[in-house]
Design a protein around this motif. Sequence first.
Motif, PDB file in Angstrom:
ATOM      1  N   THR A 237       5.194  -1.349  -7.146  1.00 22.41           N
ATOM      2  CA  THR A 237       5.730  -1.384  -8.512  1.00 22.41           C
ATOM      3  C   THR A 237       7.164  -0.885  -8.627  1.00 22.41           C
ATOM      4  O   THR A 237       7.901  -1.338  -9.508  1.00 22.41           O
ATOM      5  CB  THR A 237       4.849  -0.549  -9.454  1.00 22.41           C
ATOM      6  OG1 THR A 237       4.753   0.795  -8.961  1.00 22.41           O
ATOM      7  CG2 THR A 237       3.444  -1.145  -9.542  1.00 22.41           C
TER       8      THR A 237
ATOM      9  N   ASP B 177      -2.784  -6.419  -3.104  1.00 25.47           N
ATOM     10  CA  ASP B 177      -3.483  -6.438  -4.396  1.00 25.47           C
ATOM     11  C   ASP B 177      -2.619  -5.824  -5.493  1.00 25.47           C
ATOM     12  O   ASP B 177      -2.585  -6.324  -6.623  1.00 25.47           O
ATOM     13  CB  ASP B 177      -4.801  -5.680  -4.292  1.00 25.47           C
ATOM     14  CG  ASP B 177      -5.854  -6.426  -3.492  1.00 25.47           C
ATOM     15  OD1 ASP B 177      -5.679  -7.638  -3.253  1.00 25.47           O
ATOM     16  OD2 ASP B 177      -6.852  -5.790  -3.087  1.00 25.47           O
ATOM     17  N   GLU B 178      -1.929  -4.720  -5.159  1.00 30.64           N
ATOM     18  CA  GLU B 178      -1.049  -4.094  -6.144  1.00 30.64           C
ATOM     19  C   GLU B 178       0.110  -5.017  -6.504  1.00 30.64           C
ATOM     20  O   GLU B 178       0.521  -5.086  -7.673  1.00 30.64           O
ATOM     21  CB  GLU B 178      -0.521  -2.757  -5.614  1.00 30.64           C
ATOM     22  CG  GLU B 178      -1.573  -1.676  -5.500  1.00 30.64           C
ATOM     23  CD  GLU B 178      -2.083  -1.221  -6.859  1.00 30.64           C
ATOM     24  OE1 GLU B 178      -1.399  -1.457  -7.886  1.00 30.64           O
ATOM     25  OE2 GLU B 178      -3.170  -0.625  -6.909  1.00 30.64           O
ATOM     26  N   CYS B 179       0.638  -5.721  -5.519  1.00 31.61           N
ATOM     27  CA  CYS B 179       1.697  -6.687  -5.796  1.00 31.61           C
ATOM     28  C   CYS B 179       1.180  -7.809  -6.696  1.00 31.61           C
ATOM     29  O   CYS B 179       1.836  -8.186  -7.679  1.00 31.61           O
ATOM     30  CB  CYS B 179       2.233  -7.273  -4.494  1.00 31.61           C
ATOM     31  SG  CYS B 179       3.260  -6.160  -3.531  1.00 31.61           S
ATOM     32  N   ALA B 180       0.000  -8.332  -6.376  1.00 32.19           N
ATOM     33  CA  ALA B 180      -0.567  -9.427  -7.173  1.00 32.19           C
ATOM     34  C   ALA B 180      -0.828  -8.992  -8.607  1.00 32.19           C
ATOM     35  O   ALA B 180      -0.657  -9.779  -9.551  1.00 32.19           O
ATOM     36  CB  ALA B 180      -1.855  -9.924  -6.524  1.00 32.19           C
ATOM     37  N   ARG B 181      -1.214  -7.742  -8.774  1.00 32.44           N
ATOM     38  CA  ARG B 181      -1.516  -7.230 -10.110  1.00 32.44           C
ATOM     39  C   ARG B 181      -0.307  -7.287 -11.031  1.00 32.44           C
ATOM     40  O   ARG B 181      -0.449  -7.478 -12.252  1.00 32.44           O
ATOM     41  CB  ARG B 181      -2.017  -5.785  -9.989  1.00 32.44           C
ATOM     42  CG  ARG B 181      -2.431  -5.130 -11.280  1.00 32.44           C
ATOM     43  CD  ARG B 181      -2.977  -3.730 -11.046  1.00 32.44           C
ATOM     44  NE  ARG B 181      -2.014  -2.863 -10.394  1.00 32.44           N
ATOM     45  CZ  ARG B 181      -1.042  -2.206 -11.041  1.00 32.44           C
ATOM     46  NH1 ARG B 181      -0.926  -2.325 -12.351  1.00 32.44           N
ATOM     47  NH2 ARG B 181      -0.209  -1.428 -10.380  1.00 32.44           N
ATOM     48  N   ILE B 182       0.897  -7.140 -10.460  1.00 37.23           N
ATOM     49  CA  ILE B 182       2.114  -7.165 -11.286  1.00 37.23           C
ATOM     50  C   ILE B 182       2.906  -8.457 -11.113  1.00 37.23           C
ATOM     51  O   ILE B 182       4.043  -8.571 -11.575  1.00 37.23           O
ATOM     52  CB  ILE B 182       3.013  -5.951 -10.974  1.00 37.23           C
ATOM     53  CG1 ILE B 182       3.455  -5.963  -9.514  1.00 37.23           C
ATOM     54  CG2 ILE B 182       2.298  -4.646 -11.320  1.00 37.23           C
ATOM     55  CD1 ILE B 182       4.525  -4.924  -9.198  1.00 37.23           C
ATOM     56  N   GLY B 183       2.296  -9.443 -10.429  1.00 34.43           N
ATOM     57  CA  GLY B 183       2.951 -10.734 -10.274  1.00 34.43           C
ATOM     58  C   GLY B 183       4.063 -10.747  -9.242  1.00 34.43           C
ATOM     59  O   GLY B 183       5.021 -11.520  -9.371  1.00 34.43           O
TER      60      GLY B 183
ATOM     61  N   ASP C   5      -3.575   5.192  -1.807  1.00 33.04           N
ATOM     62  CA  ASP C   5      -3.493   4.104  -2.775  1.00 33.04           C
ATOM     63  C   ASP C   5      -2.350   4.332  -3.755  1.00 33.04           C
ATOM     64  O   ASP C   5      -1.682   3.377  -4.169  1.00 33.04           O
ATOM     65  CB  ASP C   5      -4.816   3.981  -3.549  1.00 33.04           C
ATOM     66  CG  ASP C   5      -5.952   3.412  -2.698  1.00 33.04           C
ATOM     67  OD1 ASP C   5      -5.706   3.063  -1.522  1.00 33.04           O
ATOM     68  OD2 ASP C   5      -7.077   3.313  -3.221  1.00 33.04           O
TER      69      ASP C   5
ATOM     70  N   ARG D 107       0.691   1.808  -4.480  1.00 35.93           N
ATOM     71  CA  ARG D 107       1.015   1.351  -5.839  1.00 35.93           C
ATOM     72  C   ARG D 107       2.490   1.593  -6.142  1.00 35.93           C
ATOM     73  O   ARG D 107       3.165   0.744  -6.742  1.00 35.93           O
ATOM     74  CB  ARG D 107       0.123   2.081  -6.845  1.00 35.93           C
ATOM     75  CG  ARG D 107       0.232   1.561  -8.276  1.00 35.93           C
ATOM     76  CD  ARG D 107      -0.772   2.256  -9.187  1.00 35.93           C
ATOM     77  NE  ARG D 107      -2.126   2.150  -8.662  1.00 35.93           N
ATOM     78  CZ  ARG D 107      -2.859   3.185  -8.244  1.00 35.93           C
ATOM     79  NH1 ARG D 107      -2.369   4.415  -8.314  1.00 35.93           N
ATOM     80  NH2 ARG D 107      -4.072   3.002  -7.764  1.00 35.93           N
TER      81      ARG D 107
END
Length: 289
Positions: free
Chosen positions: A199, A223-229, A191, A195
């Motif tokens: 990022t 999900d990690e991409c979506a978290r930072i837009g 994970d 990440r």
Amino acid sequence: MRVGLHALGIGDGARPEVIRAVATAAEAQGFARLWCGEHVVLVDAPASRYPYSADGRIAVPADADWLDPLLALGFAAAVTSRIELATGVLLLPEHHPVVVAKQAATLDVLSAGRFSLGVGAGWSAEEFAALGVPFAGRGRRTDEYLAAMRTLWSEDPASFAGEFTRFEAIRVNPKPLRGGRLPVLAGGNSDTALRRAATLADGWYGFNVALAEVPGRVAVLADECARIGRALDELTVAVALTDGAPEHLPELAAAGVTELVVVAAPPSAPDKAAAWVAELARTWVRTPR
């Protein structure tokens, strides 16, 4: 889907005549990219667990030839003109980021913009010890080194101050050809690695991933991409499988994979390399999608 070939730099794949034969054949047969990995140091009986095999052991013998990947890819660049090149992966925290930034940009220039830098945090405590680099904190060191290299590639003069490296108003040239931004792929299946890919990088290289695990790993990356837009389709998603077959390529594409990387050991005789690559191409590159 793009298909890459991870076959250079180790054992018979470390011999210049084999590199030349494999690289030129891979370009002619339509492979998208040549990959080359790194270990500076191997030991006969490591206590560290290799994270990419079920038994925790690396398959490469400790006394095998293993070329520096940047030098090996530089040789491959000189005998080809179109096929892309990537480290898969360079163990970034084991190196000085200013030196790697210059080496990577140099290879990008010499290959006419065909190079991508794949990086990983490393797994061998014995290797870090031999190089005098702390094993603890290697993930933070990797992230910081990436930020420092981005600064060096895009600014001139460049300054950076971090926990592990700092420089003030220095000029490091040449710059990468693509607007000062060299593509970076983050390697590793954890994970944390995903990440880092979302990022800090331009893509992810998953190595020795089981076919059944690919959708889940790509979902974590998404999900990690979506978290930072960020959109997943902005990233290269490259995967080397432990299993699977050509008929699984549509399934991989549906999961979000953009490049399947075939990992294979080349023949020892360079005059057999062209036929060996052609057979791989018939299996993977020209298979119906």
